[in-house]
Scaffold this motif. Structure first.
Motif, PDB file in Angstrom:
ATOM      1  N   TRP A  62      -4.816  -2.569  -9.136  1.00  0.00           N
ATOM      2  CA  TRP A  62      -4.773  -1.533  -8.155  1.00  0.00           C
ATOM      3  C   TRP A  62      -6.064  -2.038  -7.010  1.00  0.00           C
ATOM      4  O   TRP A  62      -7.199  -2.688  -7.458  1.00  0.00           O
ATOM      5  N   SER A  83      -8.651  -0.169  -4.212  1.00  0.00           N
ATOM      6  CA  SER A  83      -9.002   1.288  -3.646  1.00  0.00           C
ATOM      7  C   SER A  83      -8.867   1.292  -2.169  1.00  0.00           C
ATOM      8  O   SER A  83      -8.023   1.576  -1.620  1.00  0.00           O
ATOM      9  N   CYS A  98      -5.719   9.868  -5.245  1.00  0.00           N
ATOM     10  CA  CYS A  98      -5.677   8.822  -6.127  1.00  0.00           C
ATOM     11  C   CYS A  98      -5.155   9.003  -7.526  1.00  0.00           C
ATOM     12  O   CYS A  98      -4.391   8.343  -8.092  1.00  0.00           O
ATOM     13  N   LEU A 113      -1.637   9.240  -7.969  1.00  0.00           N
ATOM     14  CA  LEU A 113      -1.045   8.082  -8.223  1.00  0.00           C
ATOM     15  C   LEU A 113      -1.281   7.443  -9.506  1.00  0.00           C
ATOM     16  O   LEU A 113      -0.335   6.999 -10.346  1.00  0.00           O
ATOM     17  N   LEU A 121      -4.438   1.919  -2.630  1.00  0.00           N
ATOM     18  CA  LEU A 121      -4.594   3.316  -2.328  1.00  0.00           C
ATOM     19  C   LEU A 121      -4.605   3.843  -0.923  1.00  0.00           C
ATOM     20  O   LEU A 121      -3.984   4.618  -0.631  1.00  0.00           O
ATOM     21  N   TYR A 122      -5.444   2.688  -0.404  1.00  0.00           N
ATOM     22  CA  TYR A 122      -5.774   3.279   1.237  1.00  0.00           C
ATOM     23  C   TYR A 122      -5.821   1.924   2.089  1.00  0.00           C
ATOM     24  O   TYR A 122      -6.601   1.028   1.985  1.00  0.00           O
ATOM     25  N   SER A 170       0.789  -1.127  -0.042  1.00  0.00           N
ATOM     26  CA  SER A 170      -0.025  -0.093   0.092  1.00  0.00           C
ATOM     27  C   SER A 170       0.854   1.333  -0.112  1.00  0.00           C
ATOM     28  O   SER A 170       2.057   1.167   0.511  1.00  0.00           O
ATOM     29  N   TRP A 175      -0.611   7.501   2.286  1.00  0.00           N
ATOM     30  CA  TRP A 175      -1.273   8.806   1.832  1.00  0.00           C
ATOM     31  C   TRP A 175      -0.411   9.851   2.421  1.00  0.00           C
ATOM     32  O   TRP A 175       0.003  10.779   1.331  1.00  0.00           O
TER      33      TRP A 175
END
Ligand code: BG6
Length: 475
Positions: A163, A165, A149, A152, A120-121, A80, A83
């Motif tokens: 990917w 989410s 997002c 990236l 992503l998270y 991951s 952020w």
């Protein structure tokens, strides 16, 4: 397993991790604090006050870790992005040093023929956004998450095909807003469903933007799927099981994949005055943001019985590593958990149920008609570093083998399974359980106090290496 079809040639034999659990370097190269950097410093929140300040120092040992992945023969590595490493205060101008770290990681993987699977998270909300507007509790996060997002997507569209989410929105927000065990440590069901609704909208918006920026990629959320079982064939247990499946699983999966909420659960929440506020356009957005595949994080099944009003409410999860210490958990009037007498459990009371994985995959593939990827599955246990640097984790091999066999059976049943990412590659920080609960193929020499951080291949490392090489399970 001669009667089973072989694993597909393109099957992604993988392993996984998450930024906060491996990277460390919590304040290095311009990274801002995440809610976990703050939360773990509050006394009493984690096992012996453990935190991810150093974790297993993957940030500084990335090359060594990728070399071990290549030696093992991994075809995919799920990680991951943090952020606040990209946006130290959640938004604005990206931090180039943060982007550069992930670019080096992705390039190192690609150079060795390992497919990057980018999450992503994975729970590490920038602290700045939590402070500013309460993170997932404000619709303002939808724009900020999309901006993060898209940053990236634009940078890595040409390099990353797969990917994820949101990772385990269901499990993370249950802990964050019902059990009070993850930041911001709230116990309020109305706020829980409100935050989830906003997270669904953010997920859908991120997927919509993905279509534009990464047209040839695949994206989906990773869901912590613990399939429900009824404790018996009594109709009251069957009803409890149906209630649990709707309120602990289909609430999320239907929102992601069908763009709607399950009927009885929504009705029940409305009666309680705990349903989320649905504004005009919300459901249309959910319908537009459907995933390409479902990431499945599977660890265990849960067994339910009825729970009369006045009965057991939600309870804390086992963070002790002592068997038999997990209390029953539920919603009075709807359901509560009971141990399944047919299943062995881990030291953290997690039922070991490979057939449950086959059931999980079939339920999801059949209800949503989407491809699936196992984005996590593994066994957290106390491992012993023995004489001559041996880690004899035969129990983990048995767990992984039986679950991979269940994947093969599910594929035989008709499920399209893209790959299997074992949790985890190296040992990691287990959020609330510290470093004592180990998952990796690679042992990391550290405990709550620290350690040399040396990497040591466990027996399971050599086993998985053989399986990947053969492309099938060896007897
Ligand atoms: C999932 C998470 O909940 O399961 C991982 O996505 C986590 O980050 C894993 O480590 C195992 O849970 P735990 O609590 O044993 O670390």
């Amino acid at each position: 397993h001669a009667q089973l079809k072989p694993f597909p040639q393109a099957f992604l034999w993988g392993a996984a991790s998450a930024a906060y659990q491996v990277e460390g370097a919590w304040n290095v190269d311009g990274k801002g604090p995440s809610v976990w950097d703050t939360f773990t410093k509050i006394p009493g929140t984690t096992f012996e006050g453990s935190n991810g300040d150093v974790a297993v120092d993957h940030y500084h040992r990335m090359e060594e870790d990728v070399a071990l992945m290549a030696e093992m023969g991994l075809k995919a590595y799920r990680f991951s992005v943090s952020w606040p490493r990209i946006f130290p205060s959640g938004r604005g101008t990206p931090n180039e040093a943060g982007l550069a770290f992930y670019e080096r990681l992705i390039d190192a993987l690609l150079a060795r023929g390992i497919e990057p699977v980018l999450t992503l998270y994975h729970w590490d909300m920038p602290q700045a956004l939590q402070d500013e507007y309460g993170g997932w509790e404000s619709r303002r996060i939808i724009d900020d998450f999309e901006h993060y997002c898209v940053t990236l997507y634009q940078r890595f569209a040409g390099k990353v095909k797969y990917w994820v989410s949101l990772n385990e929105q269901n499990y993370n927000l249950t802990n964050a807003y019902q059990l009070g065990t993850h930041p911001p440590a709230v116990q309020d069901r109305k706020r829980f469903f409100a935050a989830n609704h906003i997270a669904f909208l953010a997920n859908a918006r991120a997927i919509k933007a993905f279509r534009q920026h990464v047209p040839h990629g695949l994206i989906g959320p990773s869901f912590a799927y613990s399939p429900a079982y009824p404790a018996s064939s009594a109709p009251s247990d069957m009803l409890a099981f149906e209630n649990a499946e709707e309120l602990t699983n289909y609430w999320w999966l239907d929102a992601y994949c069908l763009g709607r909420y399950p009927l009885a659960a929504l009705n029940w929440l409305r009666e309680q005055g705990e349903a989320p506020e649905i504004l005009p356009g919300d459901m249309a957005l959910l319908a537009e943001g459907k995933p390409d595949y479902i990431g499945v994080n599977y660890y265990y099944t849960l067994t339910f019985t009825d729970n009369p009003l006045g009965g057991q409410g939600l309870a804390r999860i086992n963070t002790t590593g002592k068997k038999g210490t997990t209390p029953s958990s539920g919603i009075p009037g709807l359901y509560k958990t009971v141990p399944n007498p047919h299943l062995e459990t881990s030291n953290w009371d997690w039922a070991i149920d490979s057939t449950g994985m086959r059931i999980a995959l079939r339920r999801l593939a059949s209800r949503y008609a989407l491809p699936l990827m196992i984005t996590e599955n593994g066994l957290g246990e106390f491992d012993q570093l023995g004489e001559g640097d041996q880690v004899h984790d035969d129990y983990r091999i048995a767990y992984l083998k039986s679950h991979l066999h269940a994947c093969q059976q599910a594929m035989q049943d008709g499920v399209e399974l893209l790959g299997y990412c074992a949790w985890s590659f190296t040992d990691i920080l287990s959020w609330l359980n510290g470093y004592q609960k180990r998952y990796g193929f690679v042992y990391v020499d550290r405990d709550e106090q620290g350690g040399s951080l040396r990497r040591i291949r466990k027996e399971s490392f050599f086993w998985y290496q053989q399986v990947i090489k053969a492309g099938h399970l060896l007897d």
